[in-house]
Write a protein that holds these residues in place. Structure first.
Motif, PDB file in Angstrom:
ATOM      1  N   THR A  92       0.850  -1.193   0.000  1.00  0.00           N
ATOM      2  CA  THR A  92       0.000   0.000   0.000  1.00  0.00           C
ATOM      3  C   THR A  92       0.886   1.243   0.000  1.00  0.00           C
ATOM      4  N   ALA A  93       0.656   2.125  -0.969  1.00  0.00           N
ATOM      5  CA  ALA A  93       1.526   3.297  -1.122  1.00  0.00           C
ATOM      6  C   ALA A  93       0.949   4.223  -2.177  1.00  0.00           C
ATOM      7  N   VAL A  94       1.525   5.408  -2.250  1.00  0.00           N
ATOM      8  CA  VAL A  94       1.291   6.277  -3.393  1.00  0.00           C
ATOM      9  C   VAL A  94       2.391   5.969  -4.409  1.00  0.00           C
ATOM     10  N   TYR A  95       1.988   5.662  -5.619  1.00  0.00           N
ATOM     11  CA  TYR A  95       2.924   5.284  -6.677  1.00  0.00           C
ATOM     12  C   TYR A  95       3.060   6.448  -7.658  1.00  0.00           C
ATOM     13  N   TYR A  96       4.333   6.732  -8.008  1.00  0.00           N
ATOM     14  CA  TYR A  96       4.620   7.843  -8.913  1.00  0.00           C
ATOM     15  C   TYR A  96       5.404   7.364 -10.129  1.00  0.00           C
ATOM     16  N   CYS A  97       5.029   7.887 -11.269  1.00  0.00           N
ATOM     17  CA  CYS A  97       5.826   7.773 -12.480  1.00  0.00           C
ATOM     18  C   CYS A  97       6.689   9.035 -12.548  1.00  0.00           C
ATOM     19  N   VAL A  98       7.988   8.874 -12.863  1.00  0.00           N
ATOM     20  CA  VAL A  98       8.918   9.994 -12.749  1.00  0.00           C
ATOM     21  C   VAL A  98       9.913   9.991 -13.914  1.00  0.00           C
ATOM     22  N   ARG A  99      10.247  11.170 -14.412  1.00  0.00           N
ATOM     23  CA  ARG A  99      11.324  11.252 -15.392  1.00  0.00           C
ATOM     24  C   ARG A  99      12.646  11.354 -14.646  1.00  0.00           C
ATOM     25  N   GLU A 100      13.594  10.509 -15.034  1.00  0.00           N
ATOM     26  CA  GLU A 100      14.888  10.421 -14.366  1.00  0.00           C
ATOM     27  C   GLU A 100      15.986  10.888 -15.315  1.00  0.00           C
ATOM     28  N   PHE A 101      16.746  11.874 -14.902  1.00  0.00           N
ATOM     29  CA  PHE A 101      17.861  12.356 -15.709  1.00  0.00           C
ATOM     30  C   PHE A 101      19.108  11.600 -15.302  1.00  0.00           C
ATOM     31  N   ALA A 102      19.852  11.118 -16.306  1.00  0.00           N
ATOM     32  CA  ALA A 102      21.012  10.270 -16.039  1.00  0.00           C
ATOM     33  C   ALA A 102      22.171  11.097 -15.530  1.00  0.00           C
ATOM     34  N   ASN A 103      22.133  11.406 -14.246  1.00  0.00           N
ATOM     35  CA  ASN A 103      23.216  12.120 -13.598  1.00  0.00           C
ATOM     36  C   ASN A 103      23.658  11.300 -12.389  1.00  0.00           C
ATOM     37  N   ASP A 104      24.698  11.748 -11.697  1.00  0.00           N
ATOM     38  CA  ASP A 104      25.178  11.021 -10.520  1.00  0.00           C
ATOM     39  C   ASP A 104      25.221  11.962  -9.336  1.00  0.00           C
ATOM     40  N   PRO A 105      24.235  11.914  -8.416  1.00  0.00           N
ATOM     41  CA  PRO A 105      23.106  10.972  -8.406  1.00  0.00           C
ATOM     42  C   PRO A 105      22.043  11.362  -9.429  1.00  0.00           C
ATOM     43  N   PRO A 106      21.143  10.451  -9.740  1.00  0.00           N
ATOM     44  CA  PRO A 106      20.081  10.761 -10.713  1.00  0.00           C
ATOM     45  C   PRO A 106      19.216  11.922 -10.231  1.00  0.00           C
ATOM     46  N   GLU A 107      18.649  12.625 -11.194  1.00  0.00           N
ATOM     47  CA  GLU A 107      17.761  13.730 -10.870  1.00  0.00           C
ATOM     48  C   GLU A 107      16.361  13.404 -11.359  1.00  0.00           C
ATOM     49  N   TYR A 108      15.369  13.808 -10.588  1.00  0.00           N
ATOM     50  CA  TYR A 108      13.972  13.526 -10.925  1.00  0.00           C
ATOM     51  C   TYR A 108      13.262  14.860 -11.098  1.00  0.00           C
ATOM     52  N   ASP A 109      12.936  15.203 -12.341  1.00  0.00           N
ATOM     53  CA  ASP A 109      12.443  16.557 -12.579  1.00  0.00           C
ATOM     54  C   ASP A 109      10.953  16.646 -12.885  1.00  0.00           C
ATOM     55  N   TYR A 110      10.371  15.596 -13.403  1.00  0.00           N
ATOM     56  CA  TYR A 110       8.934  15.622 -13.673  1.00  0.00           C
ATOM     57  C   TYR A 110       8.275  14.385 -13.064  1.00  0.00           C
ATOM     58  N   TRP A 111       7.151  14.644 -12.382  1.00  0.00           N
ATOM     59  CA  TRP A 111       6.450  13.594 -11.654  1.00  0.00           C
ATOM     60  C   TRP A 111       5.013  13.496 -12.128  1.00  0.00           C
ATOM     61  N   GLY A 112       4.494  12.287 -12.125  1.00  0.00           N
ATOM     62  CA  GLY A 112       3.063  12.118 -12.323  1.00  0.00           C
ATOM     63  C   GLY A 112       2.318  12.597 -11.093  1.00  0.00           C
ATOM     64  N   GLN A 113       1.000  12.553 -11.191  1.00  0.00           N
ATOM     65  CA  GLN A 113       0.179  13.091 -10.112  1.00  0.00           C
ATOM     66  C   GLN A 113       0.122  12.163  -8.898  1.00  0.00           C
ATOM     67  N   GLY A 114       0.612  10.937  -9.064  1.00  0.00           N
ATOM     68  CA  GLY A 114       0.563   9.969  -7.975  1.00  0.00           C
ATOM     69  C   GLY A 114      -0.734   9.189  -7.990  1.00  0.00           C
ATOM     70  N   THR A 115      -0.619   7.917  -7.688  1.00  0.00           N
ATOM     71  CA  THR A 115      -1.787   7.041  -7.591  1.00  0.00           C
ATOM     72  C   THR A 115      -1.766   6.356  -6.235  1.00  0.00           C
ATOM     73  N   GLN A 116      -2.766   6.604  -5.437  1.00  0.00           N
ATOM     74  CA  GLN A 116      -2.893   5.915  -4.149  1.00  0.00           C
ATOM     75  C   GLN A 116      -3.385   4.496  -4.436  1.00  0.00           C
ATOM     76  N   VAL A 117      -2.573   3.511  -4.103  1.00  0.00           N
ATOM     77  CA  VAL A 117      -2.977   2.126  -4.267  1.00  0.00           C
ATOM     78  C   VAL A 117      -3.053   1.484  -2.885  1.00  0.00           C
ATOM     79  N   THR A 118      -4.197   0.951  -2.570  1.00  0.00           N
ATOM     80  CA  THR A 118      -4.419   0.266  -1.304  1.00  0.00           C
ATOM     81  C   THR A 118      -4.577  -1.224  -1.572  1.00  0.00           C
ATOM     82  N   VAL A 119      -3.816  -2.018  -0.843  1.00  0.00           N
ATOM     83  CA  VAL A 119      -3.934  -3.469  -0.960  1.00  0.00           C
ATOM     84  C   VAL A 119      -4.750  -3.968   0.225  1.00  0.00           C
ATOM     85  N   SER A 120      -5.924  -4.435  -0.074  1.00  0.00           N
ATOM     86  CA  SER A 120      -6.830  -4.867   0.987  1.00  0.00           C
ATOM     87  C   SER A 120      -7.868  -5.817   0.414  1.00  0.00           C
ATOM     88  N   SER A 121      -8.283  -6.758   1.241  1.00  0.00           N
ATOM     89  CA  SER A 121      -9.344  -7.667   0.807  1.00  0.00           C
ATOM     90  C   SER A 121     -10.714  -7.080   1.114  1.00  0.00           C
TER      91      SER A 121
END
Length: 121
Positions: A92-121
Protein backbone atom coordinates in the motif's frame (compact mmCIF):
# COMPACT_ATOMS: atom_id res chain seq x y z
CA UNK A 1 5.86 21.18 -21.19
CA UNK A 2 6.38 17.65 -19.95
CA UNK A 3 3.39 15.97 -18.36
CA UNK A 4 3.02 12.50 -16.87
CA UNK A 5 -0.53 11.24 -16.52
CA UNK A 6 -1.00 8.12 -14.43
CA UNK A 7 -3.89 5.70 -14.55
CA UNK A 8 -4.80 2.49 -12.81
CA UNK A 9 -6.91 1.05 -10.01
CA UNK A 10 -6.68 2.34 -6.49
CA UNK A 11 -7.68 -0.88 -4.75
CA UNK A 12 -6.04 -4.25 -5.25
CA UNK A 13 -6.59 -7.49 -3.34
CA UNK A 14 -3.74 -9.37 -1.68
CA UNK A 15 -1.88 -11.79 -3.97
CA UNK A 16 -3.05 -9.90 -7.06
CA UNK A 17 -1.04 -7.56 -9.30
CA UNK A 18 -0.82 -3.79 -9.23
CA UNK A 19 -0.88 -2.49 -12.80
CA UNK A 20 -0.33 1.20 -13.47
CA UNK A 21 0.19 3.15 -16.68
CA UNK A 22 1.94 6.47 -17.22
CA UNK A 23 1.24 8.42 -20.40
CA UNK A 24 3.93 10.94 -21.23
CA UNK A 25 3.33 14.12 -23.22
CA UNK A 26 5.78 16.83 -24.16
CA UNK A 27 8.70 14.41 -24.38
CA UNK A 28 9.59 11.08 -25.93
CA UNK A 29 10.25 8.05 -23.74
CA UNK A 30 12.98 7.04 -26.21
CA UNK A 31 14.89 10.33 -25.99
CA UNK A 32 18.50 9.95 -24.93
CA UNK A 33 19.67 10.83 -21.38
CA UNK A 34 16.22 10.53 -19.82
CA UNK A 35 14.85 7.39 -18.27
CA UNK A 36 11.44 6.71 -16.74
CA UNK A 37 11.14 5.42 -13.23
CA UNK A 38 8.54 4.29 -10.76
CA UNK A 39 8.84 5.49 -7.18
CA UNK A 40 6.47 4.78 -4.33
CA UNK A 41 5.83 6.16 -0.87
CA UNK A 42 4.15 3.96 1.76
CA UNK A 43 2.15 5.77 4.42
CA UNK A 44 4.42 7.38 6.99
CA UNK A 45 7.59 6.34 5.15
CA UNK A 46 10.05 7.80 2.69
CA UNK A 47 10.26 7.48 -1.06
CA UNK A 48 11.28 4.11 -2.45
CA UNK A 49 12.76 3.77 -5.93
CA UNK A 50 11.27 0.69 -7.60
CA UNK A 51 12.84 0.54 -11.02
CA UNK A 52 13.52 2.31 -14.30
CA UNK A 53 13.31 1.81 -18.04
CA UNK A 54 15.98 3.44 -20.16
CA UNK A 55 15.57 5.06 -23.61
CA UNK A 56 16.87 1.85 -25.20
CA UNK A 57 14.30 -0.24 -23.33
CA UNK A 58 16.68 -1.74 -20.78
CA UNK A 59 15.18 -2.13 -17.32
CA UNK A 60 16.68 -2.08 -13.85
CA UNK A 61 14.94 -2.88 -10.60
CA UNK A 62 15.38 -2.43 -6.88
CA UNK A 63 16.88 -5.68 -5.56
CA UNK A 64 14.19 -5.90 -2.89
CA UNK A 65 11.39 -5.76 -5.49
CA UNK A 66 13.05 -7.32 -8.52
CA UNK A 67 11.32 -10.68 -8.27
CA UNK A 68 7.87 -9.07 -8.32
CA UNK A 69 8.33 -5.99 -10.52
CA UNK A 70 8.08 -5.50 -14.25
CA UNK A 71 8.37 -2.19 -16.10
CA UNK A 72 7.51 -2.05 -19.78
CA UNK A 73 6.72 0.52 -22.43
CA UNK A 74 4.60 1.14 -25.50
CA UNK A 75 6.53 3.51 -27.72
CA UNK A 76 3.59 3.96 -30.10
CA UNK A 77 1.57 5.42 -27.22
CA UNK A 78 4.52 6.99 -25.36
CA UNK A 79 3.49 5.04 -22.26
CA UNK A 80 5.29 3.37 -19.39
CA UNK A 81 3.70 0.59 -17.36
CA UNK A 82 4.36 -0.89 -13.93
CA UNK A 83 3.32 -4.35 -12.80
CA UNK A 84 3.89 -5.43 -9.21
CA UNK A 85 2.78 -8.98 -8.53
CA UNK A 86 1.89 -10.98 -5.40
CA UNK A 87 1.06 -7.86 -3.47
CA UNK A 88 0.47 -7.67 0.27
CA UNK A 89 -0.86 -4.83 2.45
CA UNK A 90 2.77 -3.69 2.79
CA UNK A 91 2.61 -2.63 -0.86
CA UNK A 92 0.00 0.00 0.00
CA UNK A 93 1.53 3.30 -1.12
CA UNK A 94 1.29 6.28 -3.39
CA UNK A 95 2.92 5.28 -6.68
CA UNK A 96 4.62 7.84 -8.91
CA UNK A 97 5.83 7.77 -12.48
CA UNK A 98 8.92 9.99 -12.75
CA UNK A 99 11.32 11.25 -15.39
CA UNK A 100 14.89 10.42 -14.37
CA UNK A 101 17.86 12.36 -15.71
CA UNK A 102 21.01 10.27 -16.04
CA UNK A 103 23.22 12.12 -13.60
CA UNK A 104 25.18 11.02 -10.52
CA UNK A 105 23.11 10.97 -8.41
CA UNK A 106 20.08 10.76 -10.71
CA UNK A 107 17.76 13.73 -10.87
CA UNK A 108 13.97 13.53 -10.92
CA UNK A 109 12.44 16.56 -12.58
CA UNK A 110 8.93 15.62 -13.67
CA UNK A 111 6.45 13.59 -11.65
CA UNK A 112 3.06 12.12 -12.32
CA UNK A 113 0.18 13.09 -10.11
CA UNK A 114 0.56 9.97 -7.98
CA UNK A 115 -1.79 7.04 -7.59
CA UNK A 116 -2.89 5.92 -4.15
CA UNK A 117 -2.98 2.13 -4.27
CA UNK A 118 -4.42 0.27 -1.30
CA UNK A 119 -3.93 -3.47 -0.96
CA UNK A 120 -6.83 -4.87 0.99
CA UNK A 121 -9.34 -7.67 0.81
Amino acid sequence: QVQLQQSGPGLVKPSQTISLTCTVSGDSITREYYAWAWIRQPPGKGLEWMGVINPDGATYYSPSLKSRTSISRDTSKNQISLHLSSVTPEDTAVYYCVREFANDPPEYDYWGQGTQVTVSS
